[in-house]
Scaffold this motif. Structure first.
Motif, short mmCIF file in Angstrom:
data_model
loop_
_atom_site.label_atom_id
_atom_site.label_comp_id
_atom_site.label_asym_id
_atom_site.label_seq_id
_atom_site.Cartn_x
_atom_site.Cartn_y
_atom_site.Cartn_z
N GLY A 55 53.64 93.20 83.67
CA GLY A 55 54.76 92.45 84.20
C GLY A 55 55.71 91.89 83.15
O GLY A 55 56.92 91.86 83.37
N GLN A 90 57.53 104.18 86.39
CA GLN A 90 58.39 103.37 87.28
C GLN A 90 59.26 104.23 88.21
O GLN A 90 59.37 103.92 89.39
N ILE A 149 51.25 105.43 86.92
CA ILE A 149 52.41 106.09 87.53
C ILE A 149 53.67 105.46 86.93
O ILE A 149 53.78 104.23 86.83
N GLU A 180 57.38 93.99 94.50
CA GLU A 180 57.79 95.40 94.50
C GLU A 180 57.35 96.07 95.82
O GLU A 180 58.10 96.84 96.42
N1 UDP Z 1 52.98 99.32 86.92
C1 UDP Z 1 53.50 100.59 86.63
N2 UDP Z 1 52.71 101.69 86.76
C2 UDP Z 1 51.41 101.61 87.12
C3 UDP Z 1 50.88 100.33 87.42
C4 UDP Z 1 51.70 99.22 87.31
O1 UDP Z 1 54.68 100.73 86.29
O2 UDP Z 1 50.76 102.66 87.20
C5 UDP Z 1 53.87 98.14 86.81
C6 UDP Z 1 54.20 97.52 88.17
O3 UDP Z 1 55.26 98.20 88.77
C7 UDP Z 1 54.57 96.06 87.76
C8 UDP Z 1 53.75 95.84 86.50
O4 UDP Z 1 53.22 97.10 86.10
O5 UDP Z 1 55.96 95.97 87.48
C9 UDP Z 1 52.62 94.85 86.74
O6 UDP Z 1 53.14 93.55 86.81
P1 UDP Z 1 52.35 92.32 87.46
O7 UDP Z 1 53.21 91.10 87.28
O8 UDP Z 1 51.97 92.60 88.87
O9 UDP Z 1 51.00 92.20 86.63
P2 UDP Z 1 50.69 92.04 85.06
O10 UDP Z 1 50.41 93.41 84.55
O11 UDP Z 1 51.87 91.40 84.40
O12 UDP Z 1 49.47 91.17 85.00
#
Ligand code: UDP
Length: 454
Positions: free
Chosen positions: A47, A313, A311, A341
């Motif tokens: 995030g 974005q 995966i 999201e």
């Molecule tokens: N995300 C991604 N691909 C994946 C899994 C997660 O791009 O395969 C991205 C998701 O879209 C989000 C971020 O990782 O924007 C995770 O953010 P979040 O605040 O939910 O959790 P954090 O990783 O910061 O603890």
């Protein structure tokens, strides 16, 4: 409340401000361990990386110039990457050029400060403000603030005192982290909290002093929500009548994937569980992923569980839209971008009733909130939504409207820009007062007008 007199005053003072080449203020976003151009979803990239990148891009779209500073992790990485006109990622060398887990980064921060100052001098860039992210960058910001007098805004992303509250053996760095987090709150010009829960945590666990403003995280609502369920399922080869339970995120114990898998083991058959995210072999996320894979086997869920791996974005909107319900089972979640999201994609969310999720998911309107770590409660919540398409539709529609009205990057960036402007004008006026030898009466008048503008 801004008065006309105060605005005129600020304007006339701004006219004598030092000019940057095209007289736009240049903001420095600092994210030592969260490269805004990194592949999201792999180890340590989540995030925070998305927050910094999206904020930088949105501010640039609003006409600001933004440099996003991070630490170089691989030798082949370029020093400067232009993401969009006015928005660059700048990678500084601090410590060995390799991935270093964030708990081991503290010892390289002094080098990061040095590299930042060298860059600034070499390129003759006058930054108007620094916005630091996570406590490591916050330490860097405090150093730069004390050396250059720059205003500092800080976003925590996670607070050590909350993260380690129920942890028996917190890492050694936890104590230093706590001291730095306290210093940041008390000394930065403003802290951005992404949820009211975080404000409460900061006040109760960190310090009563320091200025806090609540501005949530934002997402690109044109990107998430750009595809409908039918097309998404067709694109991913998922049958129109499948019941899809979705998890998106890193494999980290605090994300509670274990509770989700346990909850699914008690569901009536006829569903598929998509676990989106993952990592290369060898990293800490990979160990957790393997632990979850073992649990899936033990509970007899292998045939219905799909580990998609990370995966990118651009492909994620299809996964969110294809899901019937998205589960965010975290034990602790400062904000939780995944929840918004999913909601932006019209997919209702069942989330743990913790942290930022309590404020982003509206129980009974955009999804459901359940106690963290409670597999039984989670099973019941999933059943109630999977078996009720009318509710799913109603929640999904409401969820998308809710996110568009509250959490779009453009709306969030406007609030952040307003904050930056108020702080830079404040600092600038203080400088004028000091350098222009004003009479005490005029100085008092200016101070009063300034208060009314901020
Ligand atoms: N995300 C991604 N691909 C994946 C899994 C997660 O791009 O395969 C991205 C998701 O879209 C989000 C971020 O990782 O924007 C995770 O953010 P979040 O605040 O939910 O959790 P954090 O990783 O910061 O603890």
């Amino acid at each position: 409340m801004k008065t006309i007199a105060s605005l005129n005053l600020v304007k006339s003072l701004e006219n004598s401000a030092p000019e940057t080449p095209n007289s736009q203020p240049i903001y420095a976003l600092i994210s030592v361990h969260g490269d805004p151009t990194a592949e999201i979803g792999k180890e340590g990239a989540g995030g925070q990386n998305v927050y910094v990148r999206e904020l930088g891009l949105a501010l640039a779209k609003r006409g600001c110039r933004v440099d996003m500073f991070t630490r170089r992790e691989y030798p082949h990485q370029e020093e400067i990457v232009e993401l969009a006109p006015g928005c660059r990622t700048i990678r500084l060398t601090a410590g060995p050029v390799e991935f270093i887990p964030r708990n081991n980064l503290f010892e390289y921060l002094a080098e990061f400060v040095e590299a930042w100052l060298n860059f600034q001098q070499r390129t003759q860039t006058n930054y108007a403000l620094i916005h630091t992210n996570y406590w490591l960058s916050g330490w860097v910001g405090l150093e730069l603030k004390s050396q250059l007098g720059l205003p500092q805004v800080h976003t925590y992303h996670s607070i050590g005192a909350v993260k380690y509250r129920n942890v028996e053996n917190p890492p050694q760095i936890a104590e230093i982290r706590h001291c730095v987090e306290k210093a940041i709150l008390e000394q930065a010009d403003c802290v951005i909290s992404t949820s009211p829960q975080e404000v409460e945590d900061l006040r109760q666990l960190i310090s009563q002093h320091g200025r806090i403003k609540v501005i949530p995280c934002g997402i690109n609502t044109e990107h998430f929500g750009s595809i409908n369920k039918k097309d998404a399922r067709q694109q991913l080869g998922i049958a129109p009548d499948s019941k899809i339970i979705l998890y998106v995120g890193r494999f980290d114990r605090r994300k509670g994937v274990e509770t989700l898998v346990q909850a699914c083991a008690s569901l009536p058959p006829g569903f598929q569980l998509y676990l989106v995210g993952g990592n290369r072999e060898g990293g800490t996320d990979f160990q957790e992923q393997q632990r979850i894979q073992t649990l899936v086997k033990e509970l007899g869920l292998e045939a219905v569980t799909i580990f998609t791996g990370r995966i990118s974005q651009p492909l994620l909107p299809a996964y969110y839209a294809a899901g019937d319900v998205c589960i965010v089972p975290s034990y602790y979640e400062p904000f939780g971008l995944v929840a918004i999201e999913a909601m932006a994609s019209k997919t209702p969310v069942i989330a743990s009733d913790v942290g930022g999720l309590q404020h982003t998911v509206v129980h009974g309107e955009t999804g459901l909130l359940v106690p963290p770590g409670d597999a039984h409660a989670l099973t019941s919540a999933i059943v109630s939504l999977l078996e009720n398409p009318i509710f799913r539709q109603k929640y999904g529609d409401a969820a998308q409207n809710w996110v568009q009205s509250r959490f779009s990057t453009q709306g969030v960036a406007a609030q952040v820009q307003e904050l930056y402007q108020s702080l830079t004008v404040d600092t600038f006026v203080q400088e004028i007062i000091q350098t222009k030898n004003l009479t005490p009466e005029l100085e008092k008048q200016i101070q009063n007008l300034l208060k009314s503008t901020t």
